[in-house]
Design an enzyme around this catalytic site. Structure first.
Site, PDB file in Angstrom:
ATOM      1  N   GLN A  68       0.819  -1.218   0.000  1.00 14.17           N
ATOM      2  CA  GLN A  68       0.000   0.000   0.000  1.00 14.17           C
ATOM      3  C   GLN A  68       0.852   1.267   0.000  1.00 14.17           C
ATOM      4  O   GLN A  68       1.787   1.403   0.802  1.00 14.17           O
ATOM      5  CB  GLN A  68      -0.924   0.028   1.217  1.00 14.17           C
ATOM      6  CG  GLN A  68      -1.956   1.151   1.094  1.00 14.17           C
ATOM      7  CD  GLN A  68      -2.892   1.266   2.278  1.00 14.17           C
ATOM      8  OE1 GLN A  68      -2.452   1.599   3.379  1.00 14.17           O
ATOM      9  NE2 GLN A  68      -4.169   0.992   2.082  1.00 14.17           N
ATOM     10  N   CYS A  98      -6.546   7.390   5.198  1.00 15.94           N
ATOM     11  CA  CYS A  98      -5.862   7.590   6.475  1.00 15.94           C
ATOM     12  C   CYS A  98      -6.237   8.937   7.091  1.00 15.94           C
ATOM     13  O   CYS A  98      -6.109   9.976   6.460  1.00 15.94           O
ATOM     14  CB  CYS A  98      -4.354   7.509   6.267  1.00 15.94           C
ATOM     15  SG  CYS A  98      -3.502   7.628   7.833  1.00 15.94           S
ATOM     16  N   GLU A 201     -16.287  -2.386  11.068  1.00 12.52           N
ATOM     17  CA  GLU A 201     -17.155  -2.905  12.136  1.00 12.52           C
ATOM     18  C   GLU A 201     -17.627  -4.338  11.951  1.00 12.52           C
ATOM     19  O   GLU A 201     -18.739  -4.675  12.368  1.00 12.52           O
ATOM     20  CB  GLU A 201     -18.381  -1.999  12.339  1.00 12.52           C
ATOM     21  CG  GLU A 201     -18.058  -0.601  12.830  1.00 12.52           C
ATOM     22  CD  GLU A 201     -17.396  -0.554  14.210  1.00 12.52           C
ATOM     23  OE1 GLU A 201     -17.821  -1.288  15.116  1.00 12.52           O
ATOM     24  OE2 GLU A 201     -16.427   0.220  14.359  1.00 12.52           O
ATOM     25  N   GLY A 223     -10.456  -5.746  10.038  1.00 13.77           N
ATOM     26  CA  GLY A 223      -9.339  -5.084  10.708  1.00 13.77           C
ATOM     27  C   GLY A 223      -9.299  -5.439  12.175  1.00 13.77           C
ATOM     28  O   GLY A 223      -8.850  -6.526  12.569  1.00 13.77           O
TER      29      GLY A 223
HETATM   30  C1  LIG Z   1      -4.313   1.440  14.243  1.00 14.10           C
HETATM   31  C2  LIG Z   1      -4.878   1.486  12.848  1.00 14.10           C
HETATM   32  C3  LIG Z   1      -4.018   1.630  11.765  1.00 14.10           C
HETATM   33  C4  LIG Z   1      -4.530   1.680  10.453  1.00 14.10           C
HETATM   34  N1  LIG Z   1      -3.649   1.790   9.397  1.00 14.10           N
HETATM   35  C5  LIG Z   1      -4.132   1.769   8.118  1.00 14.10           C
HETATM   36  C6  LIG Z   1      -3.247   1.780   6.998  1.00 14.10           C
HETATM   37  O1  LIG Z   1      -2.007   1.772   7.133  1.00 14.10           O
HETATM   38  N2  LIG Z   1      -3.803   1.787   5.756  1.00 14.10           N
HETATM   39  C7  LIG Z   1      -5.162   1.778   5.557  1.00 14.10           C
HETATM   40  O2  LIG Z   1      -5.618   1.795   4.417  1.00 14.10           O
HETATM   41  N3  LIG Z   1      -6.007   1.729   6.607  1.00 14.10           N
HETATM   42  C8  LIG Z   1      -5.527   1.717   7.868  1.00 14.10           C
HETATM   43  N4  LIG Z   1      -6.398   1.610   8.921  1.00 14.10           N
HETATM   44  C9  LIG Z   1      -7.860   1.420   8.671  1.00 14.10           C
HETATM   45  C10 LIG Z   1      -8.199  -0.078   8.618  1.00 14.10           C
HETATM   46  O3  LIG Z   1      -7.578  -0.704   7.503  1.00 14.10           O
HETATM   47  C11 LIG Z   1      -9.722  -0.278   8.507  1.00 14.10           C
HETATM   48  O4  LIG Z   1     -10.166   0.398   7.357  1.00 14.10           O
HETATM   49  C12 LIG Z   1     -10.467   0.242   9.727  1.00 14.10           C
HETATM   50  O5  LIG Z   1      -9.862  -0.173  10.930  1.00 14.10           O
HETATM   51  C13 LIG Z   1     -11.936  -0.202   9.713  1.00 14.10           C
HETATM   52  O6  LIG Z   1     -12.022  -1.601   9.718  1.00 14.10           O
HETATM   53  P1  LIG Z   1     -12.362  -2.423  11.072  1.00 14.10           P
HETATM   54  O7  LIG Z   1     -13.624  -1.808  11.655  1.00 14.10           O
HETATM   55  O8  LIG Z   1     -12.540  -3.835  10.590  1.00 14.10           O
HETATM   56  O9  LIG Z   1     -11.196  -2.235  12.001  1.00 14.10           O
HETATM   57  C14 LIG Z   1      -5.923   1.586  10.233  1.00 14.10           C
HETATM   58  C15 LIG Z   1      -6.780   1.406  11.335  1.00 14.10           C
HETATM   59  C16 LIG Z   1      -6.288   1.364  12.623  1.00 14.10           C
HETATM   60  C17 LIG Z   1      -7.244   1.169  13.778  1.00 14.10           C
END
Ligand SMILES: Cc1cc2nc3c(=O)[nH]c(=O)nc-3n(C[C@H](O)[C@H](O)[C@H](O)COP(=O)(O)O)c2cc1C
Length: 315
Positions: A68, A98, A201, A223
């Protein structure tokens, strides 16, 4: 159906990708974002974020990994995309989601969602710069302050030639607060022709079912849910195929964490020793009460021998 492990900067490094993909159920992973400014990054930077480049872009258990990139200017992002490909990348993902302040000040990530034409220009520049055989995808949120341009951004990505679009169903202003607005993903899926990956989520097989019903998607990205419950992808697959499934019990989770501790420990100075497992324990607390107890026990601990001893009693 496809299930992907989400990129998470500072959390999902190559060792976590290795451990989680080895548990099974995942079709792909994405590296933490690699920030591009004006410079051409040296190959070693790509290798540091993605040691899988030396293994045909596969985790040790054979799960494909995308690299990425995050940047605000088409040309430097495209040149670095070529560099990533020279370093061995077979699939690239572009980050437009981001929310971090430092990132947005340097003009990358979610702030670009205010200008879909720039999102389009970046994706198109990368698509044109790398061979057809290299897949180029993007990841967006629903917007920066609000959702007014969510469809414009999705169209900007698909019209630029991306082969897949992941949608984290929240704006930058929403941060990570529940809920995720999956219904927007359904409208995006209807408006664009490329496959859409639904994200946000999904913490349980029941959340997955609801997300699938609302979005109509067949691709999903997990995630924090996978960190809270490392076997979530397996549990989802079992539910879909109607198999009985026994969730991973705490002793097995604790062993996984112990493996991560041993893998990561040599890479961190003593003052940060144990930080990565403490961070993972914060996520695990949601599913495993034992994780909260273990965290309390080690939260101020940095001594390797004492951390090792704590693992013995925690399991
Ligand atoms: C600590 C943290 C770091 C993240 N770093 C990235 C990243 O490097 N690149 C990206 O596209 N999304 C990043 N995200 C977003 C996640 O990929 C994801 O879109 C987000 O957590 C929602 O999904 P979830 O509810 O399943 O956690 C990050 C999220 C968190 C919490």
């Amino acid at each position: 159906m496809q299930l992907y492990l989400a990129p998470m900067e500072g959390v999902v490094d190559h060792q976590v990708r290795d451990l989680l993909s080895a548990l099974g159920g995942l079709d792909g992973c994405v590296t933490e974002f690699i920030r591009v400014t004006d410079n051409l990054l040296p190959r070693r930077v790509f290798r540091r974020y993605a040691p899988e480049l030396d293994n045909q872009c596969l985790t040790p258990s054979g799960t494909p990994v995308k690299v990425q990139l995050l940047g605000g200017q088409p040309e430097p992002v495209a040149l670095n995309a070529q560099r990533a490909v020279q370093a061995g990348a077979l699939a690239l993902d572009l980050n437009f989601g981001c929310p971090a302040k430092t990132v947005n000040k340097s003009d990358g990530g979610a702030c670009l969602l205010r200008q879909p034409e720039r999102v389009n220009a970046i994706v198109a520049a990368v698509r044109a710069a790398v061979p057809e055989s290299i897949s180029v995808s993007a990841k967006i949120r629903l917007g920066f302050e609000d959702t007014s341009r969510y469809l414009d951004n999705a169209l900007a990505v698909s019209e630029a030639g991306a082969s897949e679009l992941t949608v984290h169903a929240r704006t930058k202003s929403d941060g990570y607060k529940p809920p995720a607005y999956w219904e927007y993903i359904a409208s995006i899926r209807e408006a664009v022709s490329i496959p859409i990956v639904a994200n946000g989520e999904i913490w349980s097989p029941a959340d997955f079912e609801r997300c699938r019903a609302v979005t109509g998607c067949e691709r999903f990205m997990l995630g924090r849910g996978l960190l809270a419950r490392p076997d979530l992808a397996r549990a989802i697959r079992a539910q879909v195929s109607g198999e009985d499934y026994t969730p991973m019990a705490w002793p097995e989770v604790c062993q996984l964490l112990h493996r991560y501790y041993r893998m990561s420990q040599p890479h961190y100075p003593t003052k940060h020793n144990g930080n990565r497992i403490k961070q993972w324990l914060m996520y695990l607390q949601r599913e495993y009460p034992q994780a909260a107890t273990f965290f309390e026990q080690i939260k101020r601990e940095r001594e390797p021998a004492r951390l090792e001893a704590a693992f013995k009693t925690a399991a």
